[in-house]
Enzyme design. Structure first.
Site, PDB file in Angstrom:
ATOM      1  N   SER A   1     -44.955   9.640  15.132  1.00 19.90           N
ATOM      2  CA  SER A   1     -46.108   8.761  15.288  1.00 19.90           C
ATOM      3  C   SER A   1     -46.395   7.949  14.027  1.00 19.90           C
ATOM      4  O   SER A   1     -46.380   8.475  12.904  1.00 19.90           O
ATOM      5  CB  SER A   1     -47.354   9.584  15.646  1.00 19.90           C
ATOM      6  OG  SER A   1     -48.493   8.748  15.712  1.00 19.90           O
TER       7      SER A   1
ATOM      8  N   THR B   1     -51.189  10.809  22.858  1.00 18.61           N
ATOM      9  CA  THR B   1     -49.908  10.240  23.258  1.00 18.61           C
ATOM     10  C   THR B   1     -49.285  11.132  24.333  1.00 18.61           C
ATOM     11  O   THR B   1     -49.869  12.122  24.769  1.00 18.61           O
ATOM     12  CB  THR B   1     -48.966  10.102  22.048  1.00 18.61           C
ATOM     13  OG1 THR B   1     -48.680  11.402  21.524  1.00 18.61           O
ATOM     14  CG2 THR B   1     -49.594   9.256  20.953  1.00 18.61           C
TER      15      THR B   1
ATOM     16  N   LYS C   1     -51.717  11.925  28.283  1.00 20.87           N
ATOM     17  CA  LYS C   1     -52.669  10.857  28.594  1.00 20.87           C
ATOM     18  C   LYS C   1     -53.388  11.039  29.933  1.00 20.87           C
ATOM     19  O   LYS C   1     -54.515  10.572  30.096  1.00 20.87           O
ATOM     20  CB  LYS C   1     -51.975   9.495  28.559  1.00 20.87           C
ATOM     21  CG  LYS C   1     -51.622   9.021  27.154  1.00 20.87           C
ATOM     22  CD  LYS C   1     -51.129   7.587  27.177  1.00 20.87           C
ATOM     23  CE  LYS C   1     -50.912   7.060  25.769  1.00 20.87           C
ATOM     24  NZ  LYS C   1     -50.566   5.610  25.773  1.00 20.87           N
TER      25      LYS C   1
ATOM     26  N   ALA D   1     -48.216   3.267  29.501  1.00 15.18           N
ATOM     27  CA  ALA D   1     -48.515   1.979  28.871  1.00 15.18           C
ATOM     28  C   ALA D   1     -48.570   0.871  29.906  1.00 15.18           C
ATOM     29  O   ALA D   1     -49.419  -0.025  29.835  1.00 15.18           O
ATOM     30  CB  ALA D   1     -47.472   1.669  27.809  1.00 15.18           C
TER      31      ALA D   1
ATOM     32  N   GLY E   1     -44.079  -5.000  19.344  1.00 12.66           N
ATOM     33  CA  GLY E   1     -44.862  -3.836  19.697  1.00 12.66           C
ATOM     34  C   GLY E   1     -45.873  -3.420  18.646  1.00 12.66           C
ATOM     35  O   GLY E   1     -46.860  -2.746  18.969  1.00 12.66           O
TER      36      GLY E   1
END
Length: 294
Positions: free
Chosen positions: A24, A72, A76, A142, A259
């Site tokens: 991360s 994450t 989620k 996402a 991104g």
């Protein structure tokens, strides 16, 4: 079970949780902003497996120094029934990426992915268009946020994935009254001779909302003949920052968004919720981008 988690650091703190979590970039982002603001707080990564999720929240709920966490994969959606309330945006998306703790210990779920994704598009979205269309690759968490955000901004969507039934289910859940479409992933891999007009006065997006093209993942097979003139090509993959899709699109003269734009944008919204101050971004995130790509 609290011994399974890193002890509280005796100062205000927030975390990012997931399984895995070592990759991360969130700690680098938030700690950069905390340092810039001179706040006596910290942000860290916490490895939480699916079977630890309930115990993690039960432990943190009673920690007055804990400001919340980013969420994450794979949590989620699994985290939703463990929360006290969800904000409307998270309910629409059906996924939570940010949890904040109220003074009474109540845990509130929200989704900042929508705001993060839309942030670099705000100039375009502030204009009036004859027509707005987005081609979206992916059907994961996402993609849910991106579909919700773009449908709310008046886009007609074409969602492509390996499982077209899943793509249709997403559209039905998020915007059942919209005139949207689904396509198999391979549809965009093959060239097309469709005679696009110049699209002046329109807003066209192509979005890779899948992990395809990420380091260690298969490449995204996407033929740029499917990209209308004047389109913006947006790839939410962050590693590598310059994906093959973005490199090819830029070479053909399309505007591109990487991104890191979405990653930083969603983090900025979460940061203010955790620490009560807007992050310093007057340099256009140049210094932060340098840290994230070093």
């Amino acid at each position: 079970m609290s011994a399974a988690f890193t002890p509280s650091p005796a100062m205000p703190y927030a975390e990012v949780i997931g399984d895995p979590i070592a990759h991360s970039k969130s700690p680098a982002i938030h700690n950069h902003w905390l340092g810039q603001l001179g706040l006596d707080a910290t942000y860290r990564a916490q490895h939480v497996t699916p079977d630890q999720l309930g115990d993690y929240l039960a432990t943190r709920r009673h920690d007055p120094d804990w400001r919340g966490c980013n969420v994450t994969m794979p949590h989620k959606q699994a985290i939703i029934p463990l929360l006290d309330r969800m904000e409307i945006g998270a309910e629409l998306v059906g996924a939570v990426n940010t949890v904040t703790r109220r003074h009474n210990g109540a845990l509130i779920g929200s989704n900042t992915d929508v705001e993060g994704f839309l942030e670099p598009l705000e100039a375009e979205l502030g204009e009036t268009h004859y027509f707005r269309m987005a081609r979206i690759i992916g059907t994961g968490g996402a993609a849910r946020a991106i579909i919700a955000g773009l449908a709310d901004r008046g886009f007609t969507l074409v969602v492509a994935g390996r499982d077209t039934a899943k793509a249709q289910a997403l559209l039905d859940a998020i915007d059942p009254d919209g005139e949207h479409h689904v396509a198999p992933l391979e549809h965009f891999a093959q060239p097309t001779d469709f005679p696009f007009d110049d699209r002046e006065g329109c807003c066209d997006l192509v979005v890779n909302a899948s992990p395809l093209g990420m380091r260690g993942q298969p490449p995204l097979a996407f033929d740029l003949s499917h990209v209308p003139p004047r389109s913006i090509v947006y790839d939410i993959v962050t590693d590598p920052r310059e994906t093959p899709l973005l490199a090819a699109a830029r070479e053909q003269g399309f505007r591109t968004i990487d991104g890191l734009a979405m990653l930083i944008g969603q983090a900025a919204t979460a940061f203010e919720r955790f620490f009560g101050k807007a992050p310093p971004r007057s340099d256009g995130d140049v210094a932060l981008r340098a840290i994230l790509t070093s």
